[in-house]
Design a protein around this motif. Structure first.
Motif, PDB file in Angstrom:
ATOM      1  N   LYS A  60      -2.187  10.533   8.791  1.00 21.05           N
ATOM      2  CA  LYS A  60      -1.901   9.364   7.947  1.00 21.05           C
ATOM      3  C   LYS A  60      -2.243   8.074   8.676  1.00 21.05           C
ATOM      4  CE  LYS A  60       1.692   6.958   5.448  1.00 21.05           C
ATOM      5  NZ  LYS A  60       2.415   5.953   6.142  1.00 21.05           N
ATOM      6  N   ILE A 111       6.406   4.472   5.642  1.00 22.29           N
ATOM      7  CA  ILE A 111       5.638   4.537   4.403  1.00 22.29           C
ATOM      8  C   ILE A 111       4.598   3.422   4.386  1.00 22.29           C
ATOM      9  CG2 ILE A 111       5.760   4.418   1.884  1.00 22.29           C
ATOM     10  CD1 ILE A 111       8.692   5.506   2.232  1.00 22.29           C
ATOM     11  N   ARG A 126      -1.712  12.455   1.851  1.00 20.00           N
ATOM     12  CA  ARG A 126      -1.371  13.710   1.179  1.00 20.00           C
ATOM     13  C   ARG A 126      -2.628  14.473   0.769  1.00 20.00           C
ATOM     14  NH1 ARG A 126       3.710  11.362  -2.292  1.00 20.00           N
ATOM     15  NH2 ARG A 126       5.268  11.759  -0.663  1.00 20.00           N
ATOM     16  N   GLU A 127      -3.606  13.760   0.236  1.00 20.58           N
ATOM     17  CA  GLU A 127      -4.862  14.399  -0.168  1.00 20.58           C
ATOM     18  C   GLU A 127      -5.628  14.927   1.045  1.00 20.58           C
ATOM     19  OE1 GLU A 127      -6.874  11.376  -2.392  1.00 20.58           O
ATOM     20  OE2 GLU A 127      -5.434  11.451  -4.035  1.00 20.58           O
ATOM     21  N   GLU A 128      -5.681  14.137   2.124  1.00 22.01           N
ATOM     22  CA  GLU A 128      -6.414  14.538   3.324  1.00 22.01           C
ATOM     23  C   GLU A 128      -5.756  15.735   4.000  1.00 22.01           C
ATOM     24  OE1 GLU A 128      -9.377  14.422   6.288  1.00 22.01           O
ATOM     25  OE2 GLU A 128      -9.272  13.654   4.251  1.00 22.01           O
ATOM     26  N   ARG A 168      -3.062   4.583   7.065  1.00 19.96           N
ATOM     27  CA  ARG A 168      -3.565   4.686   5.692  1.00 19.96           C
ATOM     28  C   ARG A 168      -2.412   4.884   4.719  1.00 19.96           C
ATOM     29  NH1 ARG A 168      -7.144   7.603   8.968  1.00 19.96           N
ATOM     30  NH2 ARG A 168      -9.229   6.718   8.996  1.00 19.96           N
ATOM     31  N   SER A 169      -2.741   4.946   3.440  1.00 22.14           N
ATOM     32  CA  SER A 169      -1.709   5.072   2.408  1.00 22.14           C
ATOM     33  C   SER A 169      -1.159   6.493   2.363  1.00 22.14           C
ATOM     34  CB  SER A 169      -2.283   4.712   1.037  1.00 22.14           C
ATOM     35  OG  SER A 169      -3.169   5.729   0.594  1.00 22.14           O
ATOM     36  N   LEU A 170       0.024   6.624   1.835  1.00 20.83           N
ATOM     37  CA  LEU A 170       0.676   7.921   1.710  1.00 20.83           C
ATOM     38  C   LEU A 170      -0.124   8.839   0.788  1.00 20.83           C
ATOM     39  CD1 LEU A 170       3.075   9.675   2.450  1.00 20.83           C
ATOM     40  CD2 LEU A 170       4.321   8.653   0.550  1.00 20.83           C
ATOM     41  N   GLN A 171      -0.652   8.306  -0.307  1.00 24.77           N
ATOM     42  CA  GLN A 171      -1.443   9.108  -1.247  1.00 24.77           C
ATOM     43  C   GLN A 171      -2.699   9.651  -0.576  1.00 24.77           C
ATOM     44  OE1 GLN A 171      -0.593  10.186  -4.203  1.00 24.77           O
ATOM     45  NE2 GLN A 171      -2.496  11.322  -4.354  1.00 24.77           N
ATOM     46  N   TRP A 172      -3.404   8.805   0.188  1.00 27.80           N
ATOM     47  CA  TRP A 172      -4.603   9.247   0.896  1.00 27.80           C
ATOM     48  C   TRP A 172      -4.240  10.349   1.886  1.00 27.80           C
ATOM     49  CZ3 TRP A 172      -6.079   9.784   5.905  1.00 27.80           C
ATOM     50  CH2 TRP A 172      -7.424  10.044   6.132  1.00 27.80           C
ATOM     51  N   ILE A 179       4.658  14.217   3.775  1.00 29.80           N
ATOM     52  CA  ILE A 179       3.209  14.160   3.606  1.00 29.80           C
ATOM     53  C   ILE A 179       2.657  15.495   3.100  1.00 29.80           C
ATOM     54  CG2 ILE A 179       1.012  13.731   4.791  1.00 29.80           C
ATOM     55  CD1 ILE A 179       2.616  11.852   6.667  1.00 29.80           C
ATOM     56  N   CYS A 180       3.004  16.603   3.778  1.00 29.64           N
ATOM     57  CA  CYS A 180       2.444  17.897   3.368  1.00 29.64           C
ATOM     58  C   CYS A 180       3.380  18.712   2.487  1.00 29.64           C
ATOM     59  CB  CYS A 180       2.033  18.715   4.590  1.00 29.64           C
ATOM     60  SG  CYS A 180       3.412  19.364   5.561  1.00 29.64           S
TER      61      CYS A 180
END
Length: 121
Positions: A81, A55, A90-92, A84-88, A33-34
């Motif tokens: 996470k 995932i 990573r951004e958060e 929620r989605s992996l992309q969300w 994630i990070c």
């Protein structure tokens, strides 16, 4: 007779997946994630400890027993996470690590004008 938890249905398989991910982390694989390294010496309840993340979350139909649906993560990152989605996620996580607030400055709570002078215990 009650139905067993989906987490307890195959504990041996889950332990095998966790062991494989631990080996990957020892080999240098970072948090999915990070992207930061995971220290396996940090004990579990700590935020930066090692956990296995799904995932596709179990709540959305993902399997905690499939190798292709799991990856290593920090406990803190995995908590953000959640389902929620992996992309969300990573951004958060990147936003929170950078110290950026989601609340605009004009809506952020202002401190009171009275100075703090005494602590009532």
């Amino acid at each position: 007779m009650s139905t067993p938890s989906r987490y307890a249905q195959n504990g041996a398989r889950r332990r095998q997946i966790v062991a494989r991910h631990r080996a990957r982390v020892r080999a240098g694989e970072p948090c999915a994630i990070c992207g930061r390294p995971i220290d396996l010496d940090v004990p579990y309840p700590q935020p930066w400890s090692f956990v296995v993340d799904e995932i596709v979350p179990v709540a959305h139909g993902g399997s905690p027993l499939l190798w292709s649906n799991t990856e290593p993560a920090h406990r803190w990152c995995n908590g953000i996470k959640s389902t929620r989605s992996l992309q969300w996620a990573r951004e958060e996580v990147a936003r929170q690590l950078a110290g950026v607030s989601r609340i605009p400055d004009e809506r952020r709570a202002k401190p009171s004008r009275a100075p703090f002078t005494r602590l009532d215990v």
